[in-house]
Design a protein around this motif. Structure first.
Motif, PDB file in Angstrom:
ATOM      1  N   ALA A 272       4.165   5.300  -4.869  1.00  0.00           N
ATOM      2  CA  ALA A 272       4.528   5.191  -7.250  1.00  0.00           C
ATOM      3  C   ALA A 272       3.369   6.168  -7.531  1.00  0.00           C
ATOM      4  O   ALA A 272       3.417   6.191  -9.455  1.00  0.00           O
ATOM      5  CB  ALA A 272       5.053   4.252  -7.381  1.00  0.00           C
ATOM      6  N   LEU A 273       1.672   5.627  -7.421  1.00  0.00           N
ATOM      7  CA  LEU A 273       0.793   5.770  -8.581  1.00  0.00           C
ATOM      8  C   LEU A 273       0.279   6.579  -8.129  1.00  0.00           C
ATOM      9  O   LEU A 273      -0.571   7.478  -9.195  1.00  0.00           O
ATOM     10  CB  LEU A 273       0.009   4.500  -8.785  1.00  0.00           C
ATOM     11  CG  LEU A 273       1.005   2.891  -9.588  1.00  0.00           C
ATOM     12  CD1 LEU A 273       0.454   1.803  -9.115  1.00  0.00           C
ATOM     13  CD2 LEU A 273       1.204   2.817 -10.791  1.00  0.00           C
ATOM     14  N   LEU A 274      -0.493   6.782  -7.072  1.00  0.00           N
ATOM     15  CA  LEU A 274      -1.580   6.899  -6.783  1.00  0.00           C
ATOM     16  C   LEU A 274      -1.230   8.681  -6.291  1.00  0.00           C
ATOM     17  O   LEU A 274      -1.893   9.661  -7.210  1.00  0.00           O
ATOM     18  CB  LEU A 274      -2.672   6.856  -6.238  1.00  0.00           C
ATOM     19  CG  LEU A 274      -3.896   5.339  -5.812  1.00  0.00           C
ATOM     20  CD1 LEU A 274      -3.791   4.873  -4.982  1.00  0.00           C
ATOM     21  CD2 LEU A 274      -4.271   4.665  -7.440  1.00  0.00           C
ATOM     22  N   ALA A 275      -0.244   9.618  -5.812  1.00  0.00           N
ATOM     23  CA  ALA A 275      -0.643  10.216  -5.256  1.00  0.00           C
ATOM     24  C   ALA A 275       0.115  11.089  -6.393  1.00  0.00           C
ATOM     25  O   ALA A 275      -0.679  12.557  -6.585  1.00  0.00           O
ATOM     26  CB  ALA A 275       0.810  10.085  -4.452  1.00  0.00           C
TER      27      ALA A 275
ATOM     28  N   LEU B  93       5.624  11.150  -0.544  1.00  0.00           N
ATOM     29  CA  LEU B  93       6.504  10.453   0.781  1.00  0.00           C
ATOM     30  C   LEU B  93       5.125  10.470   1.732  1.00  0.00           C
ATOM     31  O   LEU B  93       5.192   9.764   2.605  1.00  0.00           O
ATOM     32  CB  LEU B  93       7.870  11.628   1.271  1.00  0.00           C
ATOM     33  CG  LEU B  93       7.862  10.973   3.110  1.00  0.00           C
ATOM     34  CD1 LEU B  93       8.273   9.603   2.519  1.00  0.00           C
ATOM     35  CD2 LEU B  93       8.847  12.789   2.820  1.00  0.00           C
ATOM     36  N   VAL B  94       4.598  11.853   2.575  1.00  0.00           N
ATOM     37  CA  VAL B  94       3.267  11.402   3.134  1.00  0.00           C
ATOM     38  C   VAL B  94       2.701  10.725   2.891  1.00  0.00           C
ATOM     39  O   VAL B  94       2.002   9.765   4.155  1.00  0.00           O
ATOM     40  CB  VAL B  94       2.483  12.981   2.886  1.00  0.00           C
ATOM     41  CG1 VAL B  94       1.596  13.044   3.996  1.00  0.00           C
ATOM     42  CG2 VAL B  94       3.174  14.404   3.683  1.00  0.00           C
ATOM     43  N   TRP B  95       2.080  10.696   1.755  1.00  0.00           N
ATOM     44  CA  TRP B  95       1.227   9.335   0.881  1.00  0.00           C
ATOM     45  C   TRP B  95       1.974   7.942   1.269  1.00  0.00           C
ATOM     46  O   TRP B  95       1.386   6.620   2.201  1.00  0.00           O
ATOM     47  CB  TRP B  95       0.144   9.528  -0.375  1.00  0.00           C
ATOM     48  CG  TRP B  95      -0.719  10.043   0.087  1.00  0.00           C
ATOM     49  CD1 TRP B  95      -0.700  11.604  -0.352  1.00  0.00           C
ATOM     50  CD2 TRP B  95      -1.716  10.005   0.281  1.00  0.00           C
ATOM     51  NE1 TRP B  95      -1.959  11.788   0.156  1.00  0.00           N
ATOM     52  CE2 TRP B  95      -2.098  11.451   1.065  1.00  0.00           C
ATOM     53  CE3 TRP B  95      -2.780   9.293   1.267  1.00  0.00           C
ATOM     54  CZ2 TRP B  95      -4.321  11.368   1.391  1.00  0.00           C
ATOM     55  CZ3 TRP B  95      -3.643   9.227   1.828  1.00  0.00           C
ATOM     56  CH2 TRP B  95      -4.738  10.325   1.539  1.00  0.00           C
TER      57      TRP B  95
ATOM     58  N   SER C  55       0.669  -0.882  -0.194  1.00  0.00           N
ATOM     59  CA  SER C  55       0.066   0.159   0.033  1.00  0.00           C
ATOM     60  C   SER C  55       1.028   1.504   0.079  1.00  0.00           C
ATOM     61  O   SER C  55       0.179   2.555  -0.495  1.00  0.00           O
ATOM     62  CB  SER C  55      -0.872   0.329   0.935  1.00  0.00           C
ATOM     63  OG  SER C  55      -1.860  -0.982   1.131  1.00  0.00           O
ATOM     64  N   SER C  56       2.266   1.404   0.959  1.00  0.00           N
ATOM     65  CA  SER C  56       2.985   2.213   0.463  1.00  0.00           C
ATOM     66  C   SER C  56       3.548   1.883  -0.926  1.00  0.00           C
ATOM     67  O   SER C  56       3.774   3.882  -1.538  1.00  0.00           O
ATOM     68  CB  SER C  56       4.031   1.667   1.671  1.00  0.00           C
ATOM     69  OG  SER C  56       4.687   2.896   1.410  1.00  0.00           O
ATOM     70  N   VAL C  57       3.792   1.697  -1.068  1.00  0.00           N
ATOM     71  CA  VAL C  57       4.317   1.677  -2.795  1.00  0.00           C
ATOM     72  C   VAL C  57       3.241   1.970  -3.623  1.00  0.00           C
ATOM     73  O   VAL C  57       3.841   3.297  -4.164  1.00  0.00           O
ATOM     74  CB  VAL C  57       4.640   0.608  -3.026  1.00  0.00           C
ATOM     75  CG1 VAL C  57       5.921   0.085  -4.718  1.00  0.00           C
ATOM     76  CG2 VAL C  57       5.983   0.162  -2.395  1.00  0.00           C
ATOM     77  N   VAL C  58       2.206   1.297  -3.443  1.00  0.00           N
ATOM     78  CA  VAL C  58       0.883   1.707  -4.536  1.00  0.00           C
ATOM     79  C   VAL C  58       0.386   3.199  -4.564  1.00  0.00           C
ATOM     80  O   VAL C  58       0.600   4.433  -4.962  1.00  0.00           O
ATOM     81  CB  VAL C  58       0.074   1.304  -4.175  1.00  0.00           C
ATOM     82  CG1 VAL C  58      -2.136   1.870  -4.955  1.00  0.00           C
ATOM     83  CG2 VAL C  58       0.289  -0.298  -4.852  1.00  0.00           C
TER      84      VAL C  58
END
Length: 122
Positions: free
Chosen positions: A68-71, A79-81, A62-65
């Motif tokens: 890297a993708l949604l934010a 970084l926050v997301w 979830s951290s990577v998604v």
């Protein structure tokens, strides 16, 4: 700001992972429960390792998604997301998907100037 669901997920997943993989868990259970055998304690911790691993991997994914993708596509700080995604797991992904694209002041000012320009054209 973390919603209550993300806070709850973070606490439960941290507790489960630490309980499943902690070296002090057998000693803690022996002291607290008292009447469990070593085999019962080992069986409990082993049975909690798969859900603990699943929650840990879900948080990492979830951290990577989020980062890297949604934010980036929603113009949010990666970084926050990434941190929110790590602590909130799939709940953070859901929260980020529900957010609109963030418009900065500069982008808003440019849009207003362009709109005025279009309105003033003959």
């Amino acid at each position: 700001d973390l919603p209550a669901g993300i806070r709850f997920y973070a606490v439960v997943s941290a507790f489960l992972v630490s309980f499943a993989y902690g070296r002090a868990t057998p000693g803690f259970l022996r002291d607290v429960v008292g009447n469990w055998s070593t085999e019962d304690i080992r069986s409990l911790t082993e049975s909690l390792q798969i859900p603990g691993l699943a929650l840990g991997l879900a948080s990492l994914g979830s951290s990577v998604v989020c980062a890297a993708l949604l934010a980036p596509e929603r113009n949010r700080d990666a970084l926050v997301w990434a941190i929110k995604g790590f602590f909130g797991g799939p709940l953070a992904i859901r929260q980020l998907r529900e957010l609109d694209t963030l418009i900065t002041r500069e982008e808003d000012e440019k849009a207003q100037i362009e709109a005025r320009r279009q309105a003033n054209k003959p």
